[in-house]
Scaffold this motif. Structure first.
Motif, PDB file in Angstrom:
ATOM      1  N   ALA A  17       0.837  -1.213   0.000  1.00 46.80           N
ATOM      2  CA  ALA A  17       0.000   0.000   0.000  1.00 46.80           C
ATOM      3  C   ALA A  17       0.866   1.255   0.000  1.00 46.80           C
ATOM      4  CB  ALA A  17      -0.932  -0.010   1.210  1.00 46.80           C
ATOM      5  N   LEU A  18       1.939   1.255   0.787  1.00 43.19           N
ATOM      6  CA  LEU A  18       2.837   2.412   0.811  1.00 43.19           C
ATOM      7  C   LEU A  18       3.497   2.621  -0.550  1.00 43.19           C
ATOM      8  CD1 LEU A  18       4.558   1.968   4.289  1.00 43.19           C
ATOM      9  CD2 LEU A  18       2.950   3.773   3.628  1.00 43.19           C
ATOM     10  N   GLU A  19       3.906   1.531  -1.188  1.00 41.60           N
ATOM     11  CA  GLU A  19       4.532   1.646  -2.509  1.00 41.60           C
ATOM     12  C   GLU A  19       3.552   2.211  -3.531  1.00 41.60           C
ATOM     13  OE1 GLU A  19       5.941  -2.328  -3.106  1.00 41.60           O
ATOM     14  OE2 GLU A  19       7.864  -1.913  -2.119  1.00 41.60           O
ATOM     15  N   TRP A  20       2.306   1.759  -3.490  1.00 42.15           N
ATOM     16  CA  TRP A  20       1.307   2.284  -4.421  1.00 42.15           C
ATOM     17  C   TRP A  20       1.005   3.755  -4.146  1.00 42.15           C
ATOM     18  CZ3 TRP A  20      -0.171   0.907  -8.996  1.00 42.15           C
ATOM     19  CH2 TRP A  20       0.015  -0.415  -9.391  1.00 42.15           C
ATOM     20  N   LEU A  21       0.961   4.121  -2.885  1.00 39.62           N
ATOM     21  CA  LEU A  21       0.752   5.525  -2.534  1.00 39.62           C
ATOM     22  C   LEU A  21       1.911   6.378  -3.048  1.00 39.62           C
ATOM     23  CD1 LEU A  21      -1.023   7.595  -1.112  1.00 39.62           C
ATOM     24  CD2 LEU A  21       0.097   6.983   1.031  1.00 39.62           C
ATOM     25  N   ALA A  22       3.124   5.868  -2.948  1.00 35.92           N
ATOM     26  CA  ALA A  22       4.291   6.591  -3.466  1.00 35.92           C
ATOM     27  C   ALA A  22       4.233   6.700  -4.992  1.00 35.92           C
ATOM     28  CB  ALA A  22       5.578   5.898  -3.029  1.00 35.92           C
ATOM     29  N   ILE A  23       3.797   5.646  -5.646  1.00 36.40           N
ATOM     30  CA  ILE A  23       3.692   5.668  -7.110  1.00 36.40           C
ATOM     31  C   ILE A  23       2.640   6.676  -7.550  1.00 36.40           C
ATOM     32  CG2 ILE A  23       2.938   4.303  -9.118  1.00 36.40           C
ATOM     33  CD1 ILE A  23       4.328   1.877  -7.727  1.00 36.40           C
ATOM     34  N   VAL A  24       1.480   6.642  -6.926  1.00 37.87           N
ATOM     35  CA  VAL A  24       0.409   7.581  -7.282  1.00 37.87           C
ATOM     36  C   VAL A  24       0.847   9.016  -7.011  1.00 37.87           C
ATOM     37  CG1 VAL A  24      -1.930   8.336  -6.673  1.00 37.87           C
ATOM     38  CG2 VAL A  24      -1.453   5.908  -7.020  1.00 37.87           C
ATOM     39  N   SER A  25       1.489   9.241  -5.871  1.00 41.28           N
ATOM     40  CA  SER A  25       1.985  10.582  -5.550  1.00 41.28           C
ATOM     41  C   SER A  25       3.006  11.043  -6.577  1.00 41.28           C
ATOM     42  CB  SER A  25       2.608  10.605  -4.159  1.00 41.28           C
ATOM     43  OG  SER A  25       1.662  10.294  -3.180  1.00 41.28           O
ATOM     44  N   SER A  26       3.890  10.137  -6.987  1.00 40.97           N
ATOM     45  CA  SER A  26       4.897  10.479  -7.999  1.00 40.97           C
ATOM     46  C   SER A  26       4.247  10.876  -9.317  1.00 40.97           C
ATOM     47  CB  SER A  26       5.837   9.299  -8.246  1.00 40.97           C
ATOM     48  OG  SER A  26       6.555   8.970  -7.099  1.00 40.97           O
ATOM     49  N   ILE A  27       3.236  10.134  -9.706  1.00 42.44           N
ATOM     50  CA  ILE A  27       2.534  10.433 -10.959  1.00 42.44           C
ATOM     51  C   ILE A  27       1.848  11.789 -10.877  1.00 42.44           C
ATOM     52  CG2 ILE A  27       0.584   9.725 -12.414  1.00 42.44           C
ATOM     53  CD1 ILE A  27       1.439   6.785 -11.781  1.00 42.44           C
ATOM     54  N   VAL A  28       1.206  12.077  -9.754  1.00 44.56           N
ATOM     55  CA  VAL A  28       0.534  13.367  -9.586  1.00 44.56           C
ATOM     56  C   VAL A  28       1.548  14.509  -9.632  1.00 44.56           C
ATOM     57  CG1 VAL A  28      -0.803  14.805  -7.979  1.00 44.56           C
ATOM     58  CG2 VAL A  28      -1.453  12.423  -8.357  1.00 44.56           C
ATOM     59  N   VAL A  29       2.682  14.336  -8.957  1.00 46.17           N
ATOM     60  CA  VAL A  29       3.720  15.380  -8.970  1.00 46.17           C
ATOM     61  C   VAL A  29       4.243  15.588 -10.390  1.00 46.17           C
ATOM     62  CG1 VAL A  29       6.071  15.961  -8.209  1.00 46.17           C
ATOM     63  CG2 VAL A  29       4.400  15.105  -6.560  1.00 46.17           C
ATOM     64  N   ALA A  30       4.608  14.509 -11.069  1.00 47.25           N
ATOM     65  CA  ALA A  30       5.165  14.626 -12.420  1.00 47.25           C
ATOM     66  C   ALA A  30       4.151  15.208 -13.403  1.00 47.25           C
ATOM     67  CB  ALA A  30       5.657  13.261 -12.903  1.00 47.25           C
ATOM     68  N   ALA A  31       2.930  14.697 -13.357  1.00 46.39           N
ATOM     69  CA  ALA A  31       1.905  15.194 -14.277  1.00 46.39           C
ATOM     70  C   ALA A  31       1.551  16.651 -13.969  1.00 46.39           C
ATOM     71  CB  ALA A  31       0.658  14.313 -14.191  1.00 46.39           C
ATOM     72  N   GLY A  32       1.461  16.986 -12.693  1.00 41.87           N
ATOM     73  CA  GLY A  32       1.138  18.362 -12.322  1.00 41.87           C
ATOM     74  C   GLY A  32       2.209  19.338 -12.747  1.00 41.87           C
ATOM     75  N   LEU A  33       3.464  18.980 -12.526  1.00 41.75           N
ATOM     76  CA  LEU A  33       4.548  19.874 -12.941  1.00 41.75           C
ATOM     77  C   LEU A  33       4.634  19.985 -14.459  1.00 41.75           C
ATOM     78  CD1 LEU A  33       7.324  19.007 -10.348  1.00 41.75           C
ATOM     79  CD2 LEU A  33       5.882  21.051 -10.445  1.00 41.75           C
ATOM     80  N   ALA A  34       4.414  18.877 -15.165  1.00 42.30           N
ATOM     81  CA  ALA A  34       4.409  18.927 -16.630  1.00 42.30           C
ATOM     82  C   ALA A  34       3.280  19.832 -17.119  1.00 42.30           C
ATOM     83  CB  ALA A  34       4.262  17.519 -17.203  1.00 42.30           C
ATOM     84  N   TYR A  35       2.119  19.736 -16.492  1.00 46.98           N
ATOM     85  CA  TYR A  35       1.009  20.604 -16.870  1.00 46.98           C
ATOM     86  C   TYR A  35       1.343  22.073 -16.625  1.00 46.98           C
ATOM     87  CZ  TYR A  35      -3.374  23.084 -16.862  1.00 46.98           C
ATOM     88  OH  TYR A  35      -4.349  24.009 -17.118  1.00 46.98           O
ATOM     89  N   VAL A  36       1.927  22.373 -15.462  1.00 46.66           N
ATOM     90  CA  VAL A  36       2.265  23.760 -15.141  1.00 46.66           C
ATOM     91  C   VAL A  36       3.224  24.327 -16.177  1.00 46.66           C
ATOM     92  CG1 VAL A  36       3.480  25.218 -13.470  1.00 46.66           C
ATOM     93  CG2 VAL A  36       1.773  23.607 -12.680  1.00 46.66           C
ATOM     94  N   VAL A  37       4.244  23.568 -16.524  1.00 43.83           N
ATOM     95  CA  VAL A  37       5.214  24.046 -17.513  1.00 43.83           C
ATOM     96  C   VAL A  37       4.543  24.246 -18.863  1.00 43.83           C
ATOM     97  CG1 VAL A  37       7.295  23.395 -18.804  1.00 43.83           C
ATOM     98  CG2 VAL A  37       7.212  23.083 -16.333  1.00 43.83           C
ATOM     99  N   ALA A  38       3.807  23.253 -19.311  1.00 39.70           N
ATOM    100  CA  ALA A  38       3.153  23.354 -20.620  1.00 39.70           C
ATOM    101  C   ALA A  38       2.101  24.458 -20.633  1.00 39.70           C
ATOM    102  CB  ALA A  38       2.516  22.014 -20.991  1.00 39.70           C
ATOM    103  N   ALA A  39       1.315  24.536 -19.579  1.00 43.46           N
ATOM    104  CA  ALA A  39       0.240  25.535 -19.539  1.00 43.46           C
ATOM    105  C   ALA A  39       0.797  26.947 -19.517  1.00 43.46           C
ATOM    106  CB  ALA A  39      -0.648  25.293 -18.322  1.00 43.46           C
ATOM    107  N   ARG A  40       1.818  27.182 -18.749  1.00 42.30           N
ATOM    108  CA  ARG A  40       2.362  28.544 -18.618  1.00 42.30           C
ATOM    109  C   ARG A  40       3.177  28.983 -19.820  1.00 42.30           C
ATOM    110  NH1 ARG A  40       4.486  29.607 -12.544  1.00 42.30           N
ATOM    111  NH2 ARG A  40       2.455  29.968 -11.625  1.00 42.30           N
ATOM    112  N   TYR A  41       4.066  28.134 -20.267  1.00 41.23           N
ATOM    113  CA  TYR A  41       5.044  28.573 -21.244  1.00 41.23           C
ATOM    114  C   TYR A  41       4.667  28.301 -22.695  1.00 41.23           C
ATOM    115  CZ  TYR A  41       7.803  29.326 -17.118  1.00 41.23           C
ATOM    116  OH  TYR A  41       8.235  29.775 -15.901  1.00 41.23           O
TER     117      TYR A  41
END
Length: 168
Positions: A17-41
């Motif tokens: 469960a901890l590993e899956w939570l870390a994976i989901v959190s990683s995906i949210v962080v990566a996708a969110g940052l990619a969106y911020v960069v793409a959306a802004r610039y």
């Protein structure tokens, strides 16, 4: 021999469960940052609130990662001395001392976390932009404090049993 060697770890439901939570959190962080960069610039789209979501996911990722490290005995591993110790008794004493030191640090962290929750319970604060309650990211810290405390107690107990038996 490092502190983490010698005791086989099972992949229990908690670790999975901890590993899956870390994976989901990683995906949210990566996708969110990619969106911020793409959306802004590139697209000139607003990124309102995405930083908040990324920050909450990052806190969960950091705290979950630390808890996974505690579970697998990979926290505070300095194995220089343990490699130099020749006898199983000396390695058992070393492991016990290390586990007690980790327990002391974790107890301080758990105490500060409890104080943080007590302070935060007096307010009904929310995070900017999306009105996410402050307890959402704080609960990751609480999960880490409780889990790390349990794992530290486990390590002290197991190292004490190894010390009594004369094992490594």
């Amino acid at each position: 021999m490092s502190v983490s060697e010698g005791i086989p770890m099972k992949r229990r439901p908690t670790l999975i469960a901890l590993e899956w939570l870390a994976i989901v959190s990683s995906i949210v962080v990566a996708a969110g940052l990619a969106y911020v960069v793409a959306a802004r610039y590139y697209l000139n789209w607003p990124a309102t609130g995405v930083h908040t979501i990324v920050m909450v996911a990052a806190i969960w990722l950091y705290m979950t990662g630390a808890l996974i490290a505690s579970q697998s005995r990979q926290h505070l591993v300095v194995d220089y001395l343990s490699h130099r110790l020749k006898t199983p008794q000396a390695r058992a004493i070393h492991r016990f001392i290390v586990s007690v030191l980790v327990l002391i640090i974790v107890v301080a962290f758990a105490y500060w976390t409890l104080r943080m929750f007590m302070w935060g319970s007096r307010f009904s604060a929310t995070m900017a932009e999306l009105s996410i309650p402050v307890w959402v990211p704080q609960s990751a810290i609480g999960l880490n404090a409780v889990g790390s405390l349990l794992y530290a107690l486990r390590d002290v107990y197991q190292s004490l049993m190894a010390l009594r038996q004369g094992d490594d």
